[in-house]
Design a protein around this motif. Structure first.
Motif, PDB file in Angstrom:
ATOM      1  N   GLU A 118     -42.490 -15.144 -63.620  1.00  0.00           N
ATOM      2  CA  GLU A 118     -41.112 -14.845 -63.202  1.00  0.00           C
ATOM      3  C   GLU A 118     -40.128 -15.801 -63.873  1.00  0.00           C
ATOM      4  OE1 GLU A 118     -40.320 -14.408 -59.076  1.00  0.00           O
ATOM      5  OE2 GLU A 118     -41.670 -12.691 -58.842  1.00  0.00           O
ATOM      6  N   VAL A 137     -36.957 -14.617 -66.210  1.00  0.00           N
ATOM      7  CA  VAL A 137     -35.576 -15.088 -66.060  1.00  0.00           C
ATOM      8  C   VAL A 137     -35.068 -15.645 -67.385  1.00  0.00           C
ATOM      9  CG1 VAL A 137     -34.112 -16.797 -64.929  1.00  0.00           C
ATOM     10  CG2 VAL A 137     -35.800 -15.533 -63.583  1.00  0.00           C
ATOM     11  N   ALA A 162     -31.674 -10.086 -59.371  1.00  0.00           N
ATOM     12  CA  ALA A 162     -31.245 -11.476 -59.533  1.00  0.00           C
ATOM     13  C   ALA A 162     -30.810 -11.741 -60.977  1.00  0.00           C
ATOM     14  CB  ALA A 162     -32.369 -12.420 -59.133  1.00  0.00           C
ATOM     15  N   CYS A 163     -31.568 -11.242 -61.941  1.00  0.00           N
ATOM     16  CA  CYS A 163     -31.208 -11.433 -63.343  1.00  0.00           C
ATOM     17  C   CYS A 163     -29.911 -10.709 -63.689  1.00  0.00           C
ATOM     18  CB  CYS A 163     -32.340 -10.959 -64.244  1.00  0.00           C
ATOM     19  SG  CYS A 163     -33.845 -11.965 -64.162  1.00  0.00           S
ATOM     20  N   THR A 223     -41.217 -22.143 -56.135  1.00  0.00           N
ATOM     21  CA  THR A 223     -41.283 -22.133 -57.598  1.00  0.00           C
ATOM     22  C   THR A 223     -42.322 -23.121 -58.104  1.00  0.00           C
ATOM     23  OG1 THR A 223     -38.934 -21.549 -57.700  1.00  0.00           O
ATOM     24  CG2 THR A 223     -39.929 -22.416 -59.703  1.00  0.00           C
ATOM     25  N   ARG A 249     -33.309 -13.003 -55.643  1.00  0.00           N
ATOM     26  CA  ARG A 249     -34.749 -12.792 -55.867  1.00  0.00           C
ATOM     27  C   ARG A 249     -35.475 -12.524 -54.553  1.00  0.00           C
ATOM     28  NH1 ARG A 249     -38.973 -11.787 -55.017  1.00  0.00           N
ATOM     29  NH2 ARG A 249     -40.964 -12.389 -55.958  1.00  0.00           N
ATOM     30  N   GLY A 307     -35.145  -8.646 -55.187  1.00  0.00           N
ATOM     31  CA  GLY A 307     -36.093  -8.669 -56.284  1.00  0.00           C
ATOM     32  C   GLY A 307     -35.547  -9.354 -57.523  1.00  0.00           C
ATOM     33  N   LEU A 308     -36.447  -9.614 -58.478  1.00  0.00           N
ATOM     34  CA  LEU A 308     -36.103 -10.407 -59.651  1.00  0.00           C
ATOM     35  C   LEU A 308     -35.135  -9.681 -60.580  1.00  0.00           C
ATOM     36  CD1 LEU A 308     -36.788 -13.157 -60.898  1.00  0.00           C
ATOM     37  CD2 LEU A 308     -38.542 -12.003 -62.255  1.00  0.00           C
ATOM     38  N   GLU A 309     -35.292  -8.378 -60.731  1.00  0.00           N
ATOM     39  CA  GLU A 309     -34.413  -7.643 -61.646  1.00  0.00           C
ATOM     40  C   GLU A 309     -32.960  -7.738 -61.202  1.00  0.00           C
ATOM     41  OE1 GLU A 309     -33.792  -3.153 -63.541  1.00  0.00           O
ATOM     42  OE2 GLU A 309     -35.581  -3.620 -62.340  1.00  0.00           O
ATOM     43  N   VAL A 326     -30.871 -18.734 -61.210  1.00  0.00           N
ATOM     44  CA  VAL A 326     -31.650 -17.800 -60.402  1.00  0.00           C
ATOM     45  C   VAL A 326     -32.581 -18.638 -59.524  1.00  0.00           C
ATOM     46  CG1 VAL A 326     -33.377 -15.965 -60.410  1.00  0.00           C
ATOM     47  CG2 VAL A 326     -31.519 -15.947 -62.096  1.00  0.00           C
ATOM     48  N   PRO A 355     -37.664 -18.333 -58.310  1.00  0.00           N
ATOM     49  CA  PRO A 355     -38.697 -17.473 -58.896  1.00  0.00           C
ATOM     50  C   PRO A 355     -40.065 -17.959 -58.434  1.00  0.00           C
ATOM     51  CG  PRO A 355     -37.773 -18.951 -60.556  1.00  0.00           C
ATOM     52  CD  PRO A 355     -36.932 -19.095 -59.336  1.00  0.00           C
ATOM     53  N   ARG A 356     -41.010 -17.038 -58.287  1.00  0.00           N
ATOM     54  CA  ARG A 356     -42.236 -17.357 -57.552  1.00  0.00           C
ATOM     55  C   ARG A 356     -43.484 -17.526 -58.410  1.00  0.00           C
ATOM     56  NH1 ARG A 356     -41.443 -13.772 -51.984  1.00  0.00           N
ATOM     57  NH2 ARG A 356     -39.396 -14.662 -51.472  1.00  0.00           N
TER      58      ARG A 356
END
Length: 286
Positions: A188, A192, A163-164, A210, A155, A159-161, A180, A183-184
């Motif tokens: 987010e 997830v 990470a997922c 988080t 992440r 980025g989040l995508e 994961v 997440p911020r």
């Protein structure tokens, strides 16, 4: 089925505090929590007084796991950082930590030396390299009831995508639980939960990246584990500083939030050791 698997499969979010030593684990168990997380950051902080930047050695972690396993009966989830090297190192790490008493072993996809998941400046290895580590971890366990937790720190890097996607890939590779990290925002966390199709950990660090969510909200989102890895450590630091400042300043120690003598002895089970000693004591020579 392992006790930890039963807890995860119950459908209730499992709230897991972290311990860096045997006494903290005993307090967690005594307070009624059904599981303990052995925190690598906490062990580094408490045993070495260093930050979580990859300085903890495998032998130092294994020693704490063994001590904690002796002190408590509840399942242990053990933070093994990057597995202490490549796939061969991961294989040995999992095998030895399982023997030391781990019920679940967590490895992550950071490069070495790793950094705390809520620090800046992290880097991650290629997904294929982490998949090799997951395969090694799964192969190493002697008991299928020992769970493998795969954490991604992507992440903060990609980025989040990404990470997922990594979390799903690691689950497909054999990880029982995925994680994961950092997440911020609540949005987010919701993303997830929606995009990762596996039992999941969400990690809450007071002051970290988080935001804290309620147990009810996490239940609604379907998370398996709500991790509070260093809450006891932070509480312990604050309590020690409070009491020691009172002592330094000549203030009444009655103002300090101290456990009683009796509570201390109860937690370390002094009475049990006295009974054991009595069983084996020899009669006085006449």
């Amino acid at each position: 089925m392992s006790r930890l698997r039963e807890l995860i499969d119950s459908g209730r979010v499992l709230v897991v505090p972290g311990a860096a030593n045997a006494l903290t684990a005993r307090v967690i168990e005594d307070c009624g929590f059904p599981c303990v997380y052995v925190t690598g950051a906490g062990v580094a902080n408490t045993q070495l007084a260093v930050p979580d930047v990859g300085l903890l050695a495998f032998s130092e972690l294994a020693a704490q796991v063994s001590a904690i396993r002796t002190a408590v009966d509840v399942p242990l989830i053990v933070d093994a950082d990057t597995g202490f090297g490549g796939p061969l190192n991961v294989h040995r790490t999992v095998r030895e930590l399982e023997r030391a008493g781990a019920d679940a072993i967590q490895i992550e996809d950071q490069t070495f030396p790793k950094r705390c998941g809520h620090f800046e400046g992290k880097n991650v290895i290629a997904p294929a390299d982490m998949v090799a580590k997951v395969h090694a971890a799964v192969d190493a366990r002697a008991d299928d009831g020992t769970l493998i937790v795969a954490r991604t720190d992507a992440r903060a890097v990609n980025g989040l995508e990404d990470a997922c996607e990594r979390a799903n890939t690691y689950h497909e590779a054999g990880a029982d639980i995925v994680f994961v990290e950092a997440p911020r925002s609540e949005a987010e966390i919701e993303t997830v939960a929606a995009k990762v199709g596996a039992p999941q950990v969400v990690n809450f660090v007071v002051g970290g990246a988080t935001p804290l969510l309620s147990e009810q909200r996490l239940q609604e989102l379907g998370f398996a584990i709500a991790l509070h890895a260093n809450l006891p450590l932070l509480a312990g630091i604050e309590g020690m500083q409070h009491a020691l400042r009172l002592l330094r300043d000549g203030a009444p120690l009655s103002d300090a939030p101290l456990a009683t003598w009796e509570e201390r002895q109860r937690l370390v089970r002094r009475a049990e050791f006295e009974q054991l000693d009595s069983r084996f004591s020899t009669e006085e020579v006449r």
